[in-house]
Design a protein around this motif. Structure first.
Motif, mmCIF file in Angstrom:
data_model
loop_
_atom_site.group_PDB
_atom_site.id
_atom_site.type_symbol
_atom_site.label_atom_id
_atom_site.label_comp_id
_atom_site.label_asym_id
_atom_site.label_seq_id
_atom_site.Cartn_x
_atom_site.Cartn_y
_atom_site.Cartn_z
ATOM 1 N N ALA A 1 0.842 -1.206 0.000
ATOM 2 C CA ALA A 1 0.000 0.000 0.000
ATOM 3 C C ALA A 1 0.874 1.252 0.000
ATOM 4 C CB ALA A 1 -0.887 -0.017 1.244
ATOM 5 N N TYR A 2 0.536 2.214 -0.841
ATOM 6 C CA TYR A 2 1.237 3.507 -0.873
ATOM 7 C C TYR A 2 0.226 4.629 -1.083
ATOM 8 C CZ TYR A 2 6.140 2.247 -0.793
ATOM 9 O OH TYR A 2 7.374 1.826 -0.377
ATOM 10 N N LEU B 1 6.068 8.800 -1.917
ATOM 11 C CA LEU B 1 7.157 9.019 -0.960
ATOM 12 C C LEU B 1 7.386 7.685 -0.271
ATOM 13 C CD1 LEU B 1 8.988 10.963 0.756
ATOM 14 C CD2 LEU B 1 6.996 11.286 2.252
ATOM 15 N N LEU C 1 9.772 -5.293 -0.504
ATOM 16 C CA LEU C 1 9.589 -4.365 -1.626
ATOM 17 C C LEU C 1 10.656 -3.277 -1.650
ATOM 18 C CD1 LEU C 1 8.019 -3.379 -4.093
ATOM 19 C CD2 LEU C 1 6.724 -1.891 -2.562
ATOM 20 N N THR C 2 10.822 -2.575 -0.540
ATOM 21 C CA THR C 2 11.628 -1.349 -0.624
ATOM 22 C C THR C 2 13.127 -1.603 -0.831
ATOM 23 O OG1 THR C 2 11.623 -1.192 1.793
ATOM 24 C CG2 THR C 2 9.994 0.119 0.600
ATOM 25 N N THR D 1 6.599 9.006 6.680
ATOM 26 C CA THR D 1 5.960 8.948 5.358
ATOM 27 C C THR D 1 4.448 9.182 5.440
ATOM 28 O OG1 THR D 1 5.693 6.555 5.514
ATOM 29 C CG2 THR D 1 7.687 7.352 4.416
ATOM 30 N N ASP E 1 2.849 -2.376 11.542
ATOM 31 C CA ASP E 1 3.977 -2.959 12.255
ATOM 32 C C ASP E 1 3.746 -4.447 12.390
ATOM 33 O OD1 ASP E 1 6.363 -2.027 13.058
ATOM 34 O OD2 ASP E 1 5.609 -0.942 14.807
HETATM 35 C C1 LIG Z 1 -2.619 2.383 4.123
HETATM 36 C C2 LIG Z 1 -1.108 2.307 3.991
HETATM 37 C C3 LIG Z 1 -0.453 3.302 3.276
HETATM 38 C C4 LIG Z 1 0.939 3.263 3.160
HETATM 39 N N1 LIG Z 1 1.576 4.272 2.496
HETATM 40 C C5 LIG Z 1 2.931 4.276 2.431
HETATM 41 C C6 LIG Z 1 3.636 5.348 1.809
HETATM 42 O O1 LIG Z 1 3.041 6.281 1.241
HETATM 43 N N2 LIG Z 1 4.978 5.302 1.805
HETATM 44 C C7 LIG Z 1 5.678 4.273 2.403
HETATM 45 O O2 LIG Z 1 6.902 4.293 2.381
HETATM 46 N N3 LIG Z 1 5.044 3.261 2.988
HETATM 47 C C8 LIG Z 1 3.692 3.232 3.009
HETATM 48 N N4 LIG Z 1 3.055 2.175 3.603
HETATM 49 C C9 LIG Z 1 3.860 1.012 4.039
HETATM 50 C C10 LIG Z 1 4.124 0.119 2.828
HETATM 51 O O3 LIG Z 1 2.924 -0.538 2.467
HETATM 52 C C11 LIG Z 1 5.241 -0.939 3.052
HETATM 53 O O4 LIG Z 1 5.089 -1.537 4.298
HETATM 54 C C12 LIG Z 1 6.624 -0.317 2.945
HETATM 55 O O5 LIG Z 1 6.810 0.155 1.635
HETATM 56 C C13 LIG Z 1 7.745 -1.320 3.240
HETATM 57 O O6 LIG Z 1 7.622 -2.416 2.362
HETATM 58 P P1 LIG Z 1 8.643 -3.610 2.461
HETATM 59 O O7 LIG Z 1 8.091 -4.747 1.665
HETATM 60 O O8 LIG Z 1 10.020 -3.154 2.097
HETATM 61 O O9 LIG Z 1 8.661 -4.007 3.999
HETATM 62 P P2 LIG Z 1 7.425 -4.546 4.867
HETATM 63 O O10 LIG Z 1 7.621 -6.012 5.088
HETATM 64 O O11 LIG Z 1 6.128 -4.109 4.269
HETATM 65 O O12 LIG Z 1 7.633 -3.754 6.225
HETATM 66 C C14 LIG Z 1 8.609 -4.167 7.149
HETATM 67 C C15 LIG Z 1 8.553 -3.277 8.382
HETATM 68 O O13 LIG Z 1 9.069 -1.991 8.051
HETATM 69 C C16 LIG Z 1 8.439 -0.989 8.799
HETATM 70 N N5 LIG Z 1 7.823 -0.010 7.872
HETATM 71 C C17 LIG Z 1 7.085 -0.284 6.746
HETATM 72 N N6 LIG Z 1 6.708 0.853 6.132
HETATM 73 C C18 LIG Z 1 7.205 1.875 6.871
HETATM 74 C C19 LIG Z 1 7.143 3.295 6.752
HETATM 75 N N7 LIG Z 1 6.494 3.887 5.727
HETATM 76 N N8 LIG Z 1 7.757 4.035 7.695
HETATM 77 C C20 LIG Z 1 8.424 3.447 8.728
HETATM 78 N N9 LIG Z 1 8.525 2.107 8.887
HETATM 79 C C21 LIG Z 1 7.920 1.335 7.972
HETATM 80 C C22 LIG Z 1 7.362 -1.697 9.655
HETATM 81 O O14 LIG Z 1 7.893 -1.927 10.943
HETATM 82 C C23 LIG Z 1 7.158 -2.994 8.942
HETATM 83 O O15 LIG Z 1 6.718 -4.003 9.793
HETATM 84 C C24 LIG Z 1 1.662 2.203 3.745
HETATM 85 C C25 LIG Z 1 0.984 1.186 4.425
HETATM 86 C C26 LIG Z 1 -0.375 1.255 4.579
HETATM 87 C C27 LIG Z 1 -1.070 0.162 5.355
#
Ligand SMILES: Cc1cc2nc3c(=O)[nH]c(=O)nc-3n(C[C@H](O)[C@H](O)[C@H](O)COP(=O)(O)OP(=O)(O)OC[C@H]3O[C@@H](n4cnc5c(N)ncnc54)[C@H](O)[C@@H]3O)c2cc1C
Length: 257
Positions: free
Chosen positions: A52-53, A67, A76-77, A117, A256
């Motif tokens: 989700a973003y 962002l 993902l990131t 974010t 989280d």
């Molecule tokens: C409604 C909604 C809107 C979102 N919008 C955004 C957005 O605009 N920009 C964005 O960067 N992310 C956003 N997120 C979070 C995003 O969906 C992902 O979790 C994030 O991109 C990390 O993805 P990942 O697969 O690398 O790690 P994930 O496995 O998804 O996350 C691993 C851990 O990283 C931490 N984390 C995840 N996202 C963030 C964050 N944004 N800030 C601080 N810690 C974080 C948490 O502790 C999480 O458990 C949003 C989530 C939701 C539910």
């Protein structure tokens, strides 16, 4: 028709080691209301990683902006942070979210409270002319740990105010309050602490919030949201939704695990 579309990355900007933003082409069929989020992601072999973003760009923009955090080893990131102009980006066709003025009872002031974010959906909302028609003031609060995490600060303090189309109303009605919790800055501390002791409202020369006049949209960390909801509860503010508008709405900036 597939519910996932493919966009092209147009530009990438790295704010810090932990934070970046990027723009992408917008399929004309992709609709959203300012403040909503969608699923975006990347293809890895035969699989897709989607998250989700929130859209940073306003609903009328021809391109999309996001962002993003860079989570170390994040599925993902850790890949997304390497994208370059010309690369493909997957975009889910459906947008959703609770940060909508229609979920709020009309009020005079709209507070947009964010950490990290969580700023993203509010960057979209503060460029939506309708929001200014509906309120006397929009107060955007962005609370980060360090000064360099205050993304879009120049845009918010100067560039947007000079915008040909929406600059005048932004200059008259938008109050931007950047706050930093872990290093010296003009406005220091945690947003929820400063709401509780009232100093936040004094800083921006606004009266203490009243049920009749003030509305809140909040997007940030689970910890900040929990704190915020407790304050709302103590003050007698009720959370709104699409069937029953209230005085505040919240959206998680991330989940989280
Ligand atoms: C409604 C909604 C809107 C979102 N919008 C955004 C957005 O605009 N920009 C964005 O960067 N992310 C956003 N997120 C979070 C995003 O969906 C992902 O979790 C994030 O991109 C990390 O993805 P990942 O697969 O690398 O790690 P994930 O496995 O998804 O996350 C691993 C851990 O990283 C931490 N984390 C995840 N996202 C963030 C964050 N944004 N800030 C601080 N810690 C974080 C948490 O502790 C999480 O458990 C949003 C989530 C939701 C539910």
């Amino acid at each position: 028709m597939s519910n996932i579309r493919e966009c092209k990355i147009l530009s990438v900007y790295h704010w810090t080691e932990r934070l970046f933003s990027f723009t992408a082409t917008r399929d004309p069929g992709f609709r959203f209301v300012s403040g909503q989020f969608a699923m975006i992601g990347l293809r890895t072999g035969d699989a897709q990683i989607m998250r989700a973003y929130s859209m940073v760009s306003p609903s009328y923009a021809e391109t999309l902006e996001f962002l993003s955090i860079k989570v170390p080893d994040g599925p993902l990131t850790s890949r997304l942070k390497l994208i370059q102009p010309g690369d493909g980006l997957l975009l889910g066709a459906k947008s959703s979210g609770t940060l909508l003025t229609s979920n709020l009872i009309p009020g005079r002031r709209l507070y947009l409270v964010s950490t990290g974010t969580g700023l993203a959906p509010f960057m979209s909302i503060i460029r939506d002319p309708e929001v200014y028609d509906q309120h006397e003031h929009i107060v955007l609060i962005h609370n980060c740990r360090t000064v360099d995490e205050l993304a879009y600060r120049d845009l918010l303090t100067s560039d947007l105010r000079a915008d040909e189309w929406i600059g005048d109303v932004i200059a008259q009605k938008l109050i931007y309050l950047p706050m930093v919790s872990r290093e010296p800055f003009d406005h220091m501390g945690r947003v929820t602490d400063r709401m509780r002791d009232g100093s936040l409202f004094q800083t921006i020369a606004m009266p203490p919030p009243r049920l009749e006049d003030d509305r809140f949209m909040v997007c940030g960390s689970p910890l900040m949201l929990a704190d915020f909801c407790q304050i709302m509860d103590e003050w007698g503010f009720r959370e709104g939704n699409s069937s029953r508008p209230g005085q505040f709405v919240i959206e998680r900036a991330f989940v989280d695990k």
